[in-house]
Design a protein around this motif. Structure first.
Motif, PDB file in Angstrom:
ATOM      1  N   LYS A   1       0.782  -1.184  -0.018  1.00 22.73           N
ATOM      2  CA  LYS A   1      -0.015  -0.162  -0.152  1.00 22.73           C
ATOM      3  C   LYS A   1       0.798   1.221  -0.102  1.00 22.73           C
ATOM      4  O   LYS A   1       1.878   1.382   0.604  1.00 22.73           O
ATOM      5  CB  LYS A   1      -0.959  -0.011   1.373  1.00 22.73           C
ATOM      6  CG  LYS A   1      -1.855   1.060   1.471  1.00 22.73           C
ATOM      7  CD  LYS A   1      -2.619   1.119   2.625  1.00 22.73           C
ATOM      8  CE  LYS A   1      -3.360   2.397   2.540  1.00 22.73           C
ATOM      9  NZ  LYS A   1      -4.161   2.377   3.799  1.00 22.73           N
ATOM     10  N   LEU A   2       0.488   2.182  -0.900  1.00 22.87           N
ATOM     11  CA  LEU A   2       1.154   3.367  -0.895  1.00 22.87           C
ATOM     12  C   LEU A   2       1.042   4.305   0.386  1.00 22.87           C
ATOM     13  O   LEU A   2      -0.131   4.289   0.788  1.00 22.87           O
ATOM     14  CB  LEU A   2       0.797   4.287  -2.268  1.00 22.87           C
ATOM     15  CG  LEU A   2       1.352   3.752  -3.565  1.00 22.87           C
ATOM     16  CD1 LEU A   2       0.804   4.353  -4.621  1.00 22.87           C
ATOM     17  CD2 LEU A   2       3.153   3.861  -3.549  1.00 22.87           C
ATOM     18  N   GLN A   3       2.002   4.874   0.749  1.00 19.36           N
ATOM     19  CA  GLN A   3       2.111   6.122   1.606  1.00 19.36           C
ATOM     20  C   GLN A   3       2.296   7.398   1.099  1.00 19.36           C
ATOM     21  O   GLN A   3       3.677   7.667   1.020  1.00 19.36           O
ATOM     22  CB  GLN A   3       2.713   5.538   3.098  1.00 19.36           C
ATOM     23  CG  GLN A   3       2.268   4.417   3.487  1.00 19.36           C
ATOM     24  CD  GLN A   3       3.022   4.044   4.647  1.00 19.36           C
ATOM     25  OE1 GLN A   3       4.162   4.700   4.878  1.00 19.36           O
ATOM     26  NE2 GLN A   3       2.925   2.859   5.396  1.00 19.36           N
ATOM     27  N   GLY A   4       1.427   8.133   0.534  1.00 17.12           N
ATOM     28  CA  GLY A   4       1.750   9.165  -0.323  1.00 17.12           C
ATOM     29  C   GLY A   4       2.130   8.573  -1.707  1.00 17.12           C
ATOM     30  O   GLY A   4       1.440   7.980  -2.424  1.00 17.12           O
ATOM     31  N   HIS A   5       3.560   8.747  -2.136  1.00 15.73           N
ATOM     32  CA  HIS A   5       4.060   8.434  -3.190  1.00 15.73           C
ATOM     33  C   HIS A   5       5.036   7.158  -3.139  1.00 15.73           C
ATOM     34  O   HIS A   5       6.065   7.085  -3.836  1.00 15.73           O
ATOM     35  CB  HIS A   5       4.440   9.306  -4.283  1.00 15.73           C
ATOM     36  CG  HIS A   5       3.811  10.395  -4.713  1.00 15.73           C
ATOM     37  ND1 HIS A   5       2.796  10.292  -5.857  1.00 15.73           N
ATOM     38  CD2 HIS A   5       3.472  11.539  -4.308  1.00 15.73           C
ATOM     39  CE1 HIS A   5       2.104  11.215  -5.743  1.00 15.73           C
ATOM     40  NE2 HIS A   5       2.562  12.144  -4.970  1.00 15.73           N
ATOM     41  N   LYS A   6       5.426   6.787  -1.692  1.00 20.75           N
ATOM     42  CA  LYS A   6       6.230   5.837  -1.346  1.00 20.75           C
ATOM     43  C   LYS A   6       5.508   4.554  -0.839  1.00 20.75           C
ATOM     44  O   LYS A   6       4.512   4.622  -0.382  1.00 20.75           O
ATOM     45  CB  LYS A   6       7.161   6.306  -0.484  1.00 20.75           C
ATOM     46  CG  LYS A   6       8.052   7.671  -1.278  1.00 20.75           C
ATOM     47  CD  LYS A   6       9.274   8.021  -0.699  1.00 20.75           C
ATOM     48  CE  LYS A   6       9.851   9.165  -1.524  1.00 20.75           C
ATOM     49  NZ  LYS A   6      10.964   9.331  -1.147  1.00 20.75           N
TER      50      LYS A   6
END
Length: 71
Positions: free
Chosen positions: A8-13
């Protein structure tokens, strides 16, 4: 190895969790501080370097503004 599935992405990371020896941890902390990078930036730069990509460790020079744009 199974097919890669992006976490799962956290922002773009994405998060990366790893266990290392205390000696490796100290070496990474010291190296990241000496390079002026966060630990995440340092690890990312090592991964990029290993893949032959430009990275924050090998190209640390700040971008320069053209003289016409300077005060």
């Amino acid at each position: 190895m199974t097919d890669y599935q992006q976490p799962k992405l956290q922002g773009h990371k994405v998060a990366l969790m790893a266990r290392v020896s205390p000696d490796q941890h100290r070496a990474a902390i010291e190296a990241s501080r000496n390079a002026g990078l966060s630990m995440a930036e340092y690890i990312g730069a090592l991964i990029d370097r290993d893949r032959g990509k430009s990275n924050k460790l090998d190209s640390r020079e700040e971008p320069r503004l053209p003289l016409a744009n300077s005060a």
